[in-house]
Design an enzyme around this catalytic site. Structure first.
Site, PDB file in Angstrom:
ATOM      1  N   ASP A 194      -8.531 -22.281   4.682  1.00 14.40           N
ATOM      2  CA  ASP A 194      -9.679 -23.177   4.590  1.00 14.40           C
ATOM      3  C   ASP A 194      -9.815 -23.886   3.258  1.00 14.40           C
ATOM      4  O   ASP A 194     -10.887 -24.365   2.897  1.00 14.40           O
ATOM      5  CB  ASP A 194     -10.958 -22.366   4.846  1.00 14.40           C
ATOM      6  CG  ASP A 194     -11.036 -21.132   3.950  1.00 14.40           C
ATOM      7  OD1 ASP A 194     -10.362 -21.121   2.902  1.00 14.40           O
ATOM      8  OD2 ASP A 194     -11.771 -20.190   4.295  1.00 14.40           O
ATOM      9  N   GLU A 238      -4.583 -18.279  10.259  1.00  9.49           N
ATOM     10  CA  GLU A 238      -5.929 -17.766   9.931  1.00  9.49           C
ATOM     11  C   GLU A 238      -6.995 -18.710  10.518  1.00  9.49           C
ATOM     12  O   GLU A 238      -7.930 -19.141   9.840  1.00  9.49           O
ATOM     13  CB  GLU A 238      -6.130 -17.575   8.421  1.00  9.49           C
ATOM     14  CG  GLU A 238      -7.302 -16.678   8.046  1.00  9.49           C
ATOM     15  CD  GLU A 238      -7.515 -16.558   6.539  1.00  9.49           C
ATOM     16  OE1 GLU A 238      -8.106 -17.461   5.937  1.00  9.49           O
ATOM     17  OE2 GLU A 238      -7.066 -15.549   5.969  1.00  9.49           O
ATOM     18  N   HIS A 278     -15.307 -16.141  -7.903  1.00  7.74           N
ATOM     19  CA  HIS A 278     -14.911 -17.543  -8.107  1.00  7.74           C
ATOM     20  C   HIS A 278     -15.632 -18.525  -7.194  1.00  7.74           C
ATOM     21  O   HIS A 278     -15.571 -19.720  -7.398  1.00  7.74           O
ATOM     22  CB  HIS A 278     -13.403 -17.712  -7.893  1.00  7.74           C
ATOM     23  CG  HIS A 278     -12.972 -17.589  -6.454  1.00  7.74           C
ATOM     24  ND1 HIS A 278     -13.038 -18.638  -5.564  1.00  7.74           N
ATOM     25  CD2 HIS A 278     -12.491 -16.546  -5.747  1.00  7.74           C
ATOM     26  CE1 HIS A 278     -12.597 -18.231  -4.388  1.00  7.74           C
ATOM     27  NE2 HIS A 278     -12.271 -16.970  -4.457  1.00  7.74           N
ATOM     28  N   HIS A 288     -10.729 -15.492 -12.921  1.00  9.66           N
ATOM     29  CA  HIS A 288     -10.172 -16.721 -12.328  1.00  9.66           C
ATOM     30  C   HIS A 288      -9.953 -17.770 -13.417  1.00  9.66           C
ATOM     31  O   HIS A 288     -10.681 -17.785 -14.407  1.00  9.66           O
ATOM     32  CB  HIS A 288     -11.168 -17.233 -11.276  1.00  9.66           C
ATOM     33  CG  HIS A 288     -10.615 -18.282 -10.353  1.00  9.66           C
ATOM     34  ND1 HIS A 288     -10.435 -19.593 -10.735  1.00  9.66           N
ATOM     35  CD2 HIS A 288     -10.213 -18.224  -9.060  1.00  9.66           C
ATOM     36  CE1 HIS A 288      -9.956 -20.288  -9.722  1.00  9.66           C
ATOM     37  NE2 HIS A 288      -9.800 -19.474  -8.678  1.00  9.66           N
TER      38      HIS A 288
END
Ligand code: UD1
Ligand code: UDP
Length: 381
Positions: free
Chosen positions: A96, A118, A209, A242
């Site tokens: 996504d 997915e 994140h 991150h």
């Protein structure tokens, strides 16, 4: 021989695409053309290096502080140029991210079938996660083959009128990646982590994140971590941070100088899965970590209001706690001090896969392109 082009750009896509790329490269049925966008530069390359994958094409789109529109337009533009001379029989996208949806749109515009790995995850809230819920719904509209990780995600697709014949339940390839990596006991590059592995102190492993958490919510996470560190001197908080400077600026000022908060650069995947296996509790807003940690029997506190991954919540290993500072502190405290509660969450469950998702994916691709047939579906979730 049909050619298949996996296209990916971020760390989680690379981890979840790696088992598919390796299976395609090992298959006599296909020519595999690996294309990366470079949406994440360092974090993507880290994963490709680990799995010995050398991309055939690299769009190298990353710009510091990149906007969603820039990721979208630079990917579509780069693929437009690539498809002019390299036209695969199918494109495979994962998940996504904006790389994955942009690649799906670019392929669709060129009449190239899109295979969505997915597929079918839904939170039911278009603004959370943002922009991922919209991204995956857009990809579902234009994909020819939907590889759903679980029966739940298949049901979501059926409810949106995706034909059953175009859906295959494969399991999530993240479990393939995890199972091949976690067993290797990769040494930590950071000596502080190697020392921690040896001294046996309890570890709270934290990642954050999510775009919709950036700002005040993420500062609240930072404040919560500082309070936990002060209240629990015997606990070590491991925070592989991150690379997004927005995330770093929000969280790091609160934990700076705390002796029991160990901040590191993003860990290479093998090191991260080893740290997962050492952790006592996991606190995260990550999608992939929500899928991996349950498989290792680690209690997971998810800093989100909802999830598109309800399976491990139902199994009892994952709890949604949101981003309220007091709530984060209270839930960590409860897991640390209420043994029965900890034990009830620390059960290894595998609703997301059995390590065979890549094989099912390649078989489904063979059926799509007329060179083979599908194999039995994953029976979980
Ligand atoms: C992206 C995905 C998100 C996914 C996450 C995984 C979108 C819109 N978001 O979010 O779905 O969960 O990746 O981590 O596709 N940066 C670097 N080097 C890197 C990686 C990132 O410098 O290797 C910095 C850059 O300044 C960049 C920023 O991080 O601008 C944000 O990266 P970006 O890919 O735009 O968004 P993420 O929040 O990482
Ligand atoms: N991960 C990693 N190193 C780290 C943190 C995470 O390799 O320092 C892996 C983790 O095992 C998982 C994936 O990165 O497979 C999750 O990526 P991220 O949280 O960035 O994205 P999301 O899954 O939320 O899209």
């Amino acid at each position: 021989m049909p050619s298949i082009m996996p296209i990916y750009g971020t760390r989680p896509e690379a981890i979840k695409m790696a088992p598919i790329v390796l299976a395609l490269q090992g298959s006599p049925l296909f020519d595999c053309i690996v294309t990366v966008t470079g949406q994440h530069r360092a974090m993507l390359d880290q994963v490709n290096d680990l799995f010995n994958i050398t991309p055939d094409h690299d769009l190298d789109i990353l710009q510091p502080g990149q906007s969603l529109s820039a990721i979208m337009t630079r990917t579509i533009d780069g693929l437009e140029k690539l498809f002019a001379h390299t036209r695969p029989d199918a494109v495979v996208v994962q998940g996504d991210t904006t790389t994955s949806t942009a690649a799906a749109i670019a392929a669709f515009y060129h009449g190239i079938p899109v295979v969505h790995v997915e597929a079918g995850l839904r939170s039911g809230d278009m603004l959370s996660p943002f922009p991922e819920e919209a991204n995956r719904k857009i990809t579902s509209q234009i994909a020819s083959l939907h590889l759903a990780p679980t029966r739940t995600s298949k049901a979501n697709l059926l409810a949106e009128n995706v034909p059953a014949a175009d859906i295959v339940v494969t399991g999530n390839t993240v479990i393939d990646a995890l199972l091949t990596t976690v067993t290797k006991e990769v040494p930590f590059g950071d000596p502080r982590l190697e020392a921690l592995a040896a001294d046996g102190r309890k570890i709270l492993l934290v990642t954050t994140h999510r775009r919709e958490n950036q700002g005040e919510a993420m500062r609240g996470v930072g404040r919560a971590l500082a309070r936990i560190a002060d209240a629990e001197p015997d606990l070590v908080i491991v925070l592989p941070i991150h690379m997004n400077p927005v995330v770093r600026d929000a969280v790091l000022p609160f934990v700076k100088g705390k002796a029991n908060v160990l901040v590191s650069e993003p860990l290479a995947y093998g090191e991260f899965t080893r740290m997962l296996s050492l952790a006592h509790i996991v606190l995260t807003d990550s999608g992939g970590v929500q899928e991996e940690a349950p498989s290792l029997g680690k209690p997971v506190l998810v800093m989100r209001e909802n999830t598109e991954r309800p399976e491990a919540v139902k199994a009892g290993t994952v709890t949604l706690i949101g981003t309220n500072e007091d709530k984060i502190v209270a839930e960590v405290d409860r897991l640390l001090h209420d043994r029965a509660h900890f034990d009830s969450m620390a059960t290894a469950v595998n609703p997301y896969g059995d390590g065979k998702a890549a094989g099912r994916t390649v078989a489904a691709l063979a059926q799509l392109l007329g060179v083979g047939s599908r194999i039995g579906e994953f029976d979980g979730g």
